[in-house]
Each structure stands twice: as structure tokens, then as C-alpha cells.
Scaffold this motif. Structure first.
Motif, PDB file in Angstrom:
ATOM      1  N   ARG A   1       0.841  -1.193   0.000  1.00 40.04           N
ATOM      2  CA  ARG A   1       0.000   0.000   0.000  1.00 40.04           C
ATOM      3  C   ARG A   1       0.874   1.239   0.000  1.00 40.04           C
TER       4      ARG A   1
ATOM      5  N   ARG B   1      -8.649  -8.145  -6.280  1.00 39.38           N
ATOM      6  CA  ARG B   1      -8.813  -7.077  -5.283  1.00 39.38           C
ATOM      7  C   ARG B   1      -9.327  -5.781  -5.910  1.00 39.38           C
TER       8      ARG B   1
ATOM      9  N   ARG C   1      -1.103  -4.661   1.476  1.00 37.21           N
ATOM     10  CA  ARG C   1      -2.564  -4.564   1.451  1.00 37.21           C
ATOM     11  C   ARG C   1      -3.191  -5.699   2.250  1.00 37.21           C
ATOM     12  N   GLU C   2      -4.381  -5.415   2.805  1.00 41.44           N
ATOM     13  CA  GLU C   2      -5.126  -6.415   3.568  1.00 41.44           C
ATOM     14  C   GLU C   2      -5.957  -7.286   2.635  1.00 41.44           C
TER      15      GLU C   2
ATOM     16  N   ARG D   1       1.549  -7.707   8.082  1.00 36.89           N
ATOM     17  CA  ARG D   1       1.279  -6.719   7.032  1.00 36.89           C
ATOM     18  C   ARG D   1       2.514  -5.879   6.708  1.00 36.89           C
TER      19      ARG D   1
END
Lengths: 535, 316
Positions: free
Chosen positions: A86, A223, A102-103, A156
Motif C-alpha cells: 500500500r 482485489r 494490502r489487507e 502486514r
């Protein structure tokens, strides 16, 4: 004379007609393909769909649609922007790159993308003791050679620790070698992973029928916005004439790497769209700065003045390339020196420089050229045109041609004792790559580099090293501009052209934009339904 | 007869050994580095050296040949470095399409060649004969790949009747009819030269037979002309034509290299081209071995057929 022994074979004729009809007219129409199925011509059978193993643009065309990296090149540029990461930050000393991931991203095999997956990706390539290092070889792993350690900070967050500042890292991460593979899929398929790829991209792998096709389908769990095409079919068509014929017959929707002649032909045809985009490619002659007349800088400059680059580009290459001014291609817009002008075509100036350097008219120069080769455009016609231009200023060029692999083997061991000049072309992803591998004084063949003409200038070495260590982009850009001016002046190469990649599509294809990276991104491409075209 | 067959079959390994040795030497003389061909221009000297050692190309030539030979005798053709799979697997997949293409082309050439030769012979020195002779000459002199491209332009690009390339459609069902549609143009391009050669020979052989006394006798006995030509003249000319058909398979196998490239046909010919370009020595050796075996076996079959057609020919 006897009467005719064989009456007209009426029955046989009818049978033949019926058979022909069955094979041709009565067969299903070739446009039976739904509009959301795109067929793309490849230039060869893919080698591997493992992005860390692949080295060929041909394979990259598939890979960039299946996988994503931590970063990617922003649309229409060669500047990194976030992708699976991100955001990122670089430590002040340029030795730590920390990425926030990114999640909720999953690989096509359902396993999650997280910091552990990132670590697996780099360690597989870089660590000879990694349990899956044997699934290589990884020829481009040197892009990440300064990465000493990959630290999983949390699920993350991941930090790359470098042995030295290495500014090209981000661009290298945006290259296909930086695409992220599913660790679970690698563990499952081992050395066969290249035929069972799993990434996080907008398309997922469906099947690979050798010599016939590679099929991808839309990834429903992507995504971002789902891809427009439902199915992508990649067809290996090695013969360029066959690619053109398939396009004209409607058998494929998108073809790439057509010859200048074919591009010129199709440009004028309303049924097709010709797309062109300059890229980070450079076509040049390596000049032997160690021995022979080209040891003298004035002679090397004379060669640059004597060759009519504009004519080469417009006539031999039929506008499929742009004239190059120095060692950094124009596609690296952020680092390119706009003030730098190509050597003008000036035979009088060239003759004056040759006289000044004491080069007698009729001096012979040996030029190595391949018959064909990756990125080499039209190597023989180019060699002949250069020969003609140099003859006009009194240099007698003897061209020696070799098949591509032989040629590479010869050039890569250095020009000494073999030739005064050699054709060469490179495609890179960062302005550092080509100078670092082919202009540094310690990159001579004896030390494992590609500086086959033995160019050595301490100032250039220093600029390359400083630019690698610089952490801010503007500072790097200034250093590369300085580098371009010095190298332009020293003329270790005859700078000729940067190739413009081409793709030709059927007119009904919309939404395809060629990237300076030469990657073929297909998620936004759509085919207008035939007969339902907008008025 | 049985002894003859046995002897010929025993010669096969000797012929293959000779061919392998020649191919091995030629490839060894070719400049270029298989390791570089695999790793590409970015390869580092260390990785090149490691791969050379892995491939065994740093070994002396005789040793490499003996190693290869030893493995082949144990039924192992080795591993293709460019495809990263056993050579035998690759050849097995390619053999079917190659046999289909060459077989169809051979059948087509035989039928066309005999028919055209026959038609020309019975109308000897009249305009149909002259026209056919011209067509035969054109057929013999036309480069196959060029003819292939012209056929593609006409039947695939302009008329849209047949597919441009490949063996199976790229999307949708893939049945026998589809294969047949894809087969038409490459088989026709491949067949033309052989058909031309055969037609010329058929015409000549038939004309010679037609001038023989037994033909005059047959006509005098009032046999229908059709029976005279088919049952007597052609029957006697055939034994001379069959070995030519056998020899022409060599031409078909060679031509398949071009045709398979133009039409993207997934056969052995195209495999050989790619293997040579990527310096994949074991794959080249395996492919040449199979093609040479096919050539020797087809010619053996032609000899047997000749004997069967004309029992006067002694097999010794």
C-alpha cells in the motif's frame, strides 16, 4: 487412336466437392468466439510462467496479467507506484525499504498474501540454501542481489535490508522478476511450478496446451475492478508472416512485434489499429575503445557524426524507432536529459575529425552483427546502411555476421582481437541498469560485465555509484543527466535508436494501451460486438 | 526374403549410429554456447559455468558422445535443456502430428502424382499433356514455404474457408473435422513437389510401357483401352515408381521443417528448428534419430512393396 479410356469422372468430382465443402464452407464460422474471449499472438512458445525464472518479454506478456508485485510502473510511465504494497518508506541511509502490505489479498490458490509470502519469494531466489531454491534457475535474481535479509515485521509489514544503498530497487521490484508467486503453489508443484502458476493478478491460470495455447480466465476474487475479458488465449506464433495472416483472417485479436514493413502495411488499413510506444530500449554499436582507430575519442565522435540516424530510423526501420542521443533511453522521462541533442548528421565534421586524428582514408573497421536477435530490429540492413554512411567519410567497414547465440557469445567476451564495433541492443527497467552493466570500467568482460568495448572513465564510474546510492529521485535524475552528457561526449558507443514497440489489433478491440515497460496489460481491453458498433 | 529383411533391419542401427555421429560433430562444430542460449544475455559468468558443467558441455567431445550413446542404448534419450523435460516425451508428443502431416501429404502426392502422370501419358503430346507437364514443372520448382504462404493468403485470409495455422482451433471444440480442416493447407503445400516428381516419372514410365509389344498384343486381342493401361501398362510401371515414393519421403521430412514453421504445425520439423536455435543438443539428436529411422523404415517398406509388386526382382 482408341476412344477415350477415362470418361469424365463426374462422381469423383461430386464427392470431392462434398468433401471440400465439409472442410470449408460448412464448417463453423471462425468468428464463433464470444466477444469476451481475446486471442493474443505470442512470438514463441512460453518458457516458464514462473516470473522469477522467466527472462523473455514473450513470457512477461502473460505474467503481468497473472501476477502483481509489491510495486508496479504507473500507467504510461516507468515510475514505481504502490501495488501489493500500500505504501513504502526508505531509511535515510538507503539501506532499509519497509513495505506496508494490502489487507485481504489472496493468491489464486486461495492462500493469503502476507509478509511471510514476500519473504518466501525473495529467499527462494536469493538464498542458495532455501528448500525451494532448486525450483530455479533464477537468471535475473541479481536485480535483488543487495538484499541481505528480509524481515517480517508483522503480517502486514516487511522490511528489505540491503548491504548497500541501491536506488534501482523499486524499479526492479516493478519488473516481472519482482512479481509475487504463491508459496503454497511452489511447495505443491516444486520444479513444475512454472506450468502451474498462481499469483494475485486480474487473471488466473486455466491451462497450458504446449505449442497450442495458454489460457487465462478472469479472477473473480481480484482485489480491484474485475477484468473485462472473461478469457485470454495466448497463441505461440513464431513466424511473423503467420502472425499477420492470423490477424487478417481474424484468428487472433492482438499481435505484437511486427516487422517495420508489416506495420507500414497495416497502418493504412482501416480494419486494424496500430499502436506504438517508445520503450526503455537502446540500439547502438559498441565501439572498441581499447585497440584500433576507435581508441581515439575523435574517431568515435566522427563515427557518430558520419551516420545518418534519422535516415536509419525513417528508412530502414520505417519509423518504428526514435533517434537516440545518449546511453539513457527517452522512455525514462524522469531521468532523461531533454537538452541533450543526438549527434547531427555531419559528414564534413566527421571527415575533419578523422583528419585531425590522423586516420587515413580507407582505414578498415570490422563490425560484428547478428542475423537476428532479441531487440535487434533489422540488424543486417542497419549494418549495411551504417557501412554506407561510414564509407562516405572514408572508413571501410567489413561486416561479419553470426547467428544470434554465436554473436552474443562473441561480443560478451569482449571485442579485443575480434572487432572494432559490434551491434547491440538492450531493454532495461531502470536508467542504472545499462550504464552499470555495460559502461562501468569494472564491468569489462573479464570481470563478468557487458562492457565489451572497455570504456573507462572514472567520472562515469563515480556518477553511476552516486546515483545508485542516492535516495531521492530528483538527486538521482540530476546524476543521470550528468552521466548522459559525459558519455555522449566520450562516445564509447554509436548511439542510434530506441525501438517503439508495436501492437496491431482488430479495429473492434478497445482499451489497449501499450506501456513504456513493454508489458501487455489486458484487464481493461474489450472487443466491441461485431455489427453492434456505435454509429 | 526373410533373410533380406533381417539383414536390412540389422543395418538400421549402423546407419543410425553413423547419422548420430555426424549430427553430433556438426553440432559440436557450430559456434554458440548452449548455456548462454538458455540463460540469456544477462547471465553471469558463474551461472554460465555452472550450467555448462551441469550440461556436460565442458567435457571433451568423444566423452560426451559415448555418454550419450550409452544412455541411448539403455533407452534413455536424455533430457531437453530448453524444454526441461525428457526428450522422449517431447518426441512422443510431436510424432503424431508429424506422421499425420507427412502421411497425408504422401498419400495426396501419390494419388495426385499417379493420376496426373496417367492422364498426361494417355494424351501424350497433345495439349492436355503439355498443360499437365507445365503444371508438374511448376509444382517441382515452387518453393514449398512460398506456396504455403500463397495458399494461406487465398484460402484463409481472402476466402476465409480454412484456418491459417495450427493443428487445433485455439478456442472451442477440437474434433477430427477440425484437425482435417487445419491439415488441408499444410498437407497440400507439402505434397505439391512430390506429386510433381511422381507425375513426371509416372508419365515417362507409362509411355515406355505403352510402346512395348505386350501392349500392342493386348490391344490386338481387343482388350478395352482402360484395361490395357490400368491392368497391363500401369501394373508393369508401378514397381519402378514405388522406390521413388520411398525416396521422396526424405524430401517430405525435410520439407516438413519449413511447412511446420509456416503453419505452426506442432511436429518434429519445427521442434528440430527450435532445438538447433537453442543449442539443445540432446533434443536435436533425438529428433534426428527418429526422422532417420522413419526414412530408413519407409525405404525398406518401399523395397518390400517393390518385390511384392514384381516378384522377378530378387531380394538379396
Amino acid at each position: 487412336m482408341p476412344t477415350h479410356p477415362f470418361p469424365r469422372p463426374r462422381l469423383a468430382g461430386i464427392l470431392l466437392l462434398v468433401a471440400l465443402c465439409a472442410l470449408t464452407a460448412c464448417a463453423p464460422p471462425r468468428d464463433g468466439r464470444p466477444d469476451d474471449v481475446l486471442v493474443i499472438a505470442l512470438t514463441a512458445e512460453p518458457r516458464s510462467l514462473d516470473p522469477h525464472v522467466a527472462t523473455a518479454l514473450n513470457d512477461f506478456r502473460i505474467l503481468v496479467n497473472v501476477y502483481e508485485g509489491l510495486v508496479r510502473f504507473r500507467d504510461g510511465t516507468l515510475e514505481p507506484e504502490p501495488a501489493l504494497a500500500r505504501s513504502w518508506s526508505v531509511s535515510a541511509d538507503g539501506r532499509r525499504y519497509t513495505f506496508r502490505l494490502r489487507e485481504g489479498v489472496r493468491f489464486h490458490d486461495g492462500t493469503p498474501f502476507d509478509a511471510e509470502a514476500v519473504r518466501f519469494n525473495f529467499e527462494r531466489m536469493l538464498d542458495a540454501d532455501h528448500p525451494y531454491h532448486g525450483t530455479g534457475p533464477f537468471p535475473l535474481a541479481f536485480f535483488f542481489a543487495p538484499v541481505a535479509r528480509v524481515e517480517v515485521v508483522d503480517r502486514r509489514t516487511v522490511t528489505l535490508h540491503l548491504t548497500e544503498p541501491f536506488a534501482p530497487l523499486l524499479a526492479n521490484l516493478a519488473y516481472p522478476t519482482g512479481l509475487m508467486v504463491s508459496p503454497a503453489a511452489v511447495r505443491r508443484h516444486g520444479a513444475g511450478y512454472g506450468r502451474h502458476p498462481a499469483g494475485t493478478g486480474p487473471f488466473r491460470f486455466l491451462r497450458w496446451d504446449p505449442r497450442r495455447r495458454v489460457v487465462l480466465e478472469r479472477n473473480p476474487d481480484y482485489r480491484g475492478a474485475p477484468a473485462r475479458p472473461r478469457v485470454l488465449v495466448f497463441r505461440p506464433l513464431a513466424d511473423p508472416m503467420t502472425r499477420v495472416a492470423e490477424l487478417m483472417a481474424g484468428g487472433v485479436d492482438v499481435v505484437t512485434e511486427l516487422s517495420p514493413d508489416n506495420v507500414a502495411l497495416l497502418r493504412g488499413d482501416a480494419r486494424f489499429t496500430v499502436l506504438e510506444q517508445g520503450g526503455p530500449h537502446l540500439w547502438f554499436l559498441i565501439l572498441n575503445t581499447r585497440e584500433g582507430p576507435l581508441r581515439d575519442r575523435r574517431v568515435r565522435q566522427a563515427v557518430n557524426y558520419a551516420v545518418d540516424k534519422r535516415a536509419l530510423v525513417t528508412q530502414v526501420l520505417q519509423d518504428t524507432a526514435l533517434v537516440a542521443a545518449g546511453p539513457v533511453p527517452r522512455a525514462f522521462a524522469w531521468a532523461y536529459d531533454d537538452a541533450l541533442q543526438p549527434y547531427p548528421f555531419d559528414p564534413a565534421r566527421a571527415r575533419a575529425l578523422l583528419r585531425e586524428a590522423g586516420v587515413a582514408p580507407g582505414t578498415e573497421l570490422r563490425l560484428l552483427a547478428p542475423t537476428a536477435g532479441s531487440g535487434m530490429l533489422a540488424p543486417l540492413q542497419m549494418a549495411a546502411a551504417i557501412q554506407g554512411d561510414l564509407a562516405a567519410v572514408g572508413l571501410a567497414v567489413r561486416i561479419e555476421t553470426h547467428e544470434w547465440n554465436t554473436f552474443l557469445a562473441r561480443v560478451n567476451r569482449g571485442l579485443a582481437g575480434q572487432a572494432d564495433m559490434a551491434e547491440m541492443a538492450w531493454m532495461t527497467n531502470d536508467p542504472d541498469t545499462l550504464p552499470y552493466l555495460a559502461l562501468r570500467s569494472s564491468a569489462v568482460p573479464a570481470q563478468g560485465g557487458f562492457n565489451a568495448g572497455y570504456y573507462a572513465n572514472p567520472r562515469v564510474d563515480a556518477l553511476i555509484a552516486q546515483a545508485r546510492a542516492a535516495t531521492d529521485r530528483d538527486g538521482r535524475a540530476r546524476l543521470y543527466r550528468a552521466l548522459q552528457r559525459v558519455v555522449h561526449q566520450d562516445a564509447p558507443w554509436l548511439f542510434v535508436a530506441s525501438w517503439r514497440q508495436n501492437a496491431v489489433t482488430a479495429r473492434a478491440i478497445e482499451g489497449l494501451a501499450l506501456q513504456p515497460s513493454f508489458f501487455l496489460l489486458l484487464h481493461d481491453v474489450r472487443k466491441r460486438a461485431v455489427g453492434k458498433a456505435a454509429p | 526374403m526373410r533373410g533380406y529383411l533381417l539383414r536390412r533391419l540389422l543395418q538400421l542401427p549402423v546407419v543410425l549410429l553413423g547419422i548420430s555421429l555426424v549430427v553430433f560433430l556438426v553440432l559440436a562444430l557450430l559456434p554458440g554456447d548452449p548455456a548462454l542460449a538458455i540463460l540469456g544475455p544477462y547471465a553471469t559468468p558463474e551461472s554460465l559455468a555452472a550450467l555448462r558443467a551441469e550440461l556436460g558441455v565442458d567435457q571433451p567431445l568423444w566423452r560426451r558422445f559415448l555418454l550419450w550413446l550409452g544412455r541411448v542404448l539403455q533407452g534413455d534419450l536424455g533430457r531437453s535443456v530448453s524444454l526441461e523435460r525428457p526428450v522422449a516425451d517431447e518426441i512422443a508428443e510431436r510424432l503424431g502430428p508429424s506422421l499425420l502431416l507427412a502421411g497425408t501429404a504422401l498419400a495426396l502426392a501419390t494419388v495426385l502424382g499417379l493420376a496426373a502422370g496417367l492422364a498426361a501419358a494417355v494424351r501424350a503430346n497433345r495439349w492436355p499433356d503439355r498443360l499437365l507437364t507445365l503444371v508438374m514443372l511448376l509444382g517441382i520448382s515452387t518453393p514449398q514455404f512460398w506456396l504455403g504462404l500463397l495458399l494461406v493468403l487465398l484460402f484463409a485470409v481472402h476466402l476465409g474457408w480454412l484456418p491459417v495455422s495450427g493443428m487445433l482451433p485455439v478456442y472451442g471444440a477440437a474434433g477430427a473435422l477440425e484437425v482435417a480442416r487445419h491439415l488441408v493447407l499444410p498437407a497440400a503445400s507439402l505434397a505439391v513437389v512430390v506429386a510433381g516428381v511422381l507425375a513426371r516419372l509416372t508419365r515417362g514410365a507409362l509411355l515406355e510401357e505403352l510402346s512395348q509389344d505386350y501392349v500392342r498384343m493386348a490391344r490386338a486381342r481387343g482388350l478395352p483401352e482402360r484395361a490395357v493401361i490400368l491392368r497391363h501398362a500401369l501394373r508393369n510401371a508401378l514397381p519402378r515408381l514405388v522406390p521413388v515414393i520411398g525416396l521422396q519421403t526424405g524430401f517430405l521430412l525435410g520439407g516438413a521443417v519449413y511447412i511446420e514453421s509456416v503453419f505452426q504445425w506442432p511436429g518434429l520439423g519445427r521442434m528440430l528448428v527450435d532445438a538447433i536455435l537453442s543449442r539443445d543438443l540432446l533434443l536435436v539428436q533425438g529428433g534426428v534419430l527418429v526422422m532417420a529411422s522413419a526414412y530408413v523404415l519407409v525405404n525398406l517398406a518401399a523395397d518390400v512393396a517393390q518385390h511384392w509388386l514384381d516378384p522377378r526382382i530378387r531380394m538379396s
